[in-house]
Design a protein around this motif. Structure first.
Motif, PDB file in Angstrom:
ATOM      1  N   SER A   2       0.921  -1.501  -0.077  1.00 35.94           N
ATOM      2  CA  SER A   2       0.000  -0.346   0.244  1.00 35.94           C
ATOM      3  C   SER A   2       0.594   1.148  -0.218  1.00 35.94           C
ATOM      4  CB  SER A   2      -1.208  -0.226   1.319  1.00 35.94           C
ATOM      5  OG  SER A   2      -0.311   0.401   2.753  1.00 35.94           O
ATOM      6  N   ARG A   3       0.049   2.659  -0.415  1.00 38.66           N
ATOM      7  CA  ARG A   3       0.935   3.159  -0.579  1.00 38.66           C
ATOM      8  C   ARG A   3       1.271   3.674   1.315  1.00 38.66           C
ATOM      9  NH1 ARG A   3       4.613   5.674  -2.995  1.00 38.66           N
ATOM     10  NH2 ARG A   3       4.425   8.464  -2.614  1.00 38.66           N
ATOM     11  N   ILE A   4       0.496   3.936   1.800  1.00 40.48           N
ATOM     12  CA  ILE A   4       0.763   4.476   2.946  1.00 40.48           C
ATOM     13  C   ILE A   4       1.967   3.460   3.155  1.00 40.48           C
ATOM     14  CG2 ILE A   4       0.838   3.994   6.105  1.00 40.48           C
ATOM     15  CD1 ILE A   4      -2.342   4.778   5.096  1.00 40.48           C
ATOM     16  N   ALA A  45      -2.396  15.409  -0.597  1.00 41.11           N
ATOM     17  CA  ALA A  45      -2.691  13.517  -0.570  1.00 41.11           C
ATOM     18  C   ALA A  45      -2.812  13.088  -2.151  1.00 41.11           C
ATOM     19  CB  ALA A  45      -4.017  13.751   0.178  1.00 41.11           C
ATOM     20  N   LEU A  50      -1.984   9.507  -2.340  1.00 40.77           N
ATOM     21  CA  LEU A  50      -2.887   8.893  -0.850  1.00 40.77           C
ATOM     22  C   LEU A  50      -4.173   9.826  -1.261  1.00 40.77           C
ATOM     23  CD1 LEU A  50      -0.587   9.963   2.449  1.00 40.77           C
ATOM     24  CD2 LEU A  50      -0.773   7.501   0.827  1.00 40.77           C
ATOM     25  N   THR A  51      -4.956   9.080  -0.531  1.00 44.39           N
ATOM     26  CA  THR A  51      -7.042   9.237  -0.721  1.00 44.39           C
ATOM     27  C   THR A  51      -6.513  10.640   0.454  1.00 44.39           C
ATOM     28  OG1 THR A  51      -7.828   8.030   0.775  1.00 44.39           O
ATOM     29  CG2 THR A  51      -7.907   7.635  -1.437  1.00 44.39           C
ATOM     30  N   ARG A  53      -8.339  10.723   3.289  1.00 46.68           N
ATOM     31  CA  ARG A  53      -8.838  10.469   4.671  1.00 46.68           C
ATOM     32  C   ARG A  53      -7.049   9.572   4.787  1.00 46.68           C
ATOM     33  NH1 ARG A  53     -14.609   7.516   4.219  1.00 46.68           N
ATOM     34  NH2 ARG A  53     -15.401   9.516   3.770  1.00 46.68           N
ATOM     35  N   GLN A  54      -6.371   8.832   3.767  1.00 53.15           N
ATOM     36  CA  GLN A  54      -5.073   8.383   4.103  1.00 53.15           C
ATOM     37  C   GLN A  54      -3.534  10.248   4.615  1.00 53.15           C
ATOM     38  OE1 GLN A  54      -4.689   6.729   0.621  1.00 53.15           O
ATOM     39  NE2 GLN A  54      -4.978   4.677   1.482  1.00 53.15           N
ATOM     40  N   LYS A  57      -4.847  10.739   8.708  1.00 53.56           N
ATOM     41  CA  LYS A  57      -4.512   9.722   9.026  1.00 53.56           C
ATOM     42  C   LYS A  57      -3.266   9.973   9.420  1.00 53.56           C
ATOM     43  CE  LYS A  57      -8.260   6.998   8.762  1.00 53.56           C
ATOM     44  NZ  LYS A  57      -8.437   5.246   8.278  1.00 53.56           N
ATOM     45  N   LEU A  58      -2.087  10.396   7.975  1.00 52.49           N
ATOM     46  CA  LEU A  58      -0.246  10.546   8.501  1.00 52.49           C
ATOM     47  C   LEU A  58      -0.180  11.406  10.031  1.00 52.49           C
ATOM     48  CD1 LEU A  58       1.299  10.607   5.287  1.00 52.49           C
ATOM     49  CD2 LEU A  58       0.575   9.446   5.848  1.00 52.49           C
ATOM     50  N   GLN A  63       2.848  15.307   7.842  1.00 55.10           N
ATOM     51  CA  GLN A  63       1.803  15.556   7.095  1.00 55.10           C
ATOM     52  C   GLN A  63       2.710  17.327   6.798  1.00 55.10           C
ATOM     53  OE1 GLN A  63      -2.268  16.144   8.682  1.00 55.10           O
ATOM     54  NE2 GLN A  63      -1.987  15.215   9.132  1.00 55.10           N
TER      55      GLN A  63
END
Length: 71
Positions: A2-4, A45, A50-51, A53-54, A57-58, A63
């Motif tokens: 995943s990107r995260i 984002a 990322l979206t 929302r993702q 959440k960082l 950020q």
């Protein structure tokens, strides 16, 4: 992966956030509907892959690192 997870791996490798890309024309057209801080967060984002929302959440330090890298 995943990107995260990719961002986590980039952080461990020494790069704080990984690669930042500017949004493409289609993405800019979609972003045109947003205003203010929401639009700014959405641009960042999308640039990170990322979206919104993702991105939200960082952790704040990540950020802020994206904001510094994009500036």
């Amino acid at each position: 992966m995943s990107r995260i997870a990719q961002l986590e791996a980039a952080t461990q490798a020494g790069s704080l956030v990984g690669t930042y890309r500017l949004p493409n024309e289609w993405q800019y057209a979609r972003l045109g509907r947003l205003r203010g801080e929401k639009r700014h967060a959405a641009v960042l984002a999308l640039g990170c892959g990322l979206t919104v929302r993702q991105f939200a959440k960082l952790p704040l330090d990540r950020q802020q690192a994206v904001r510094r890298q994009a500036a």
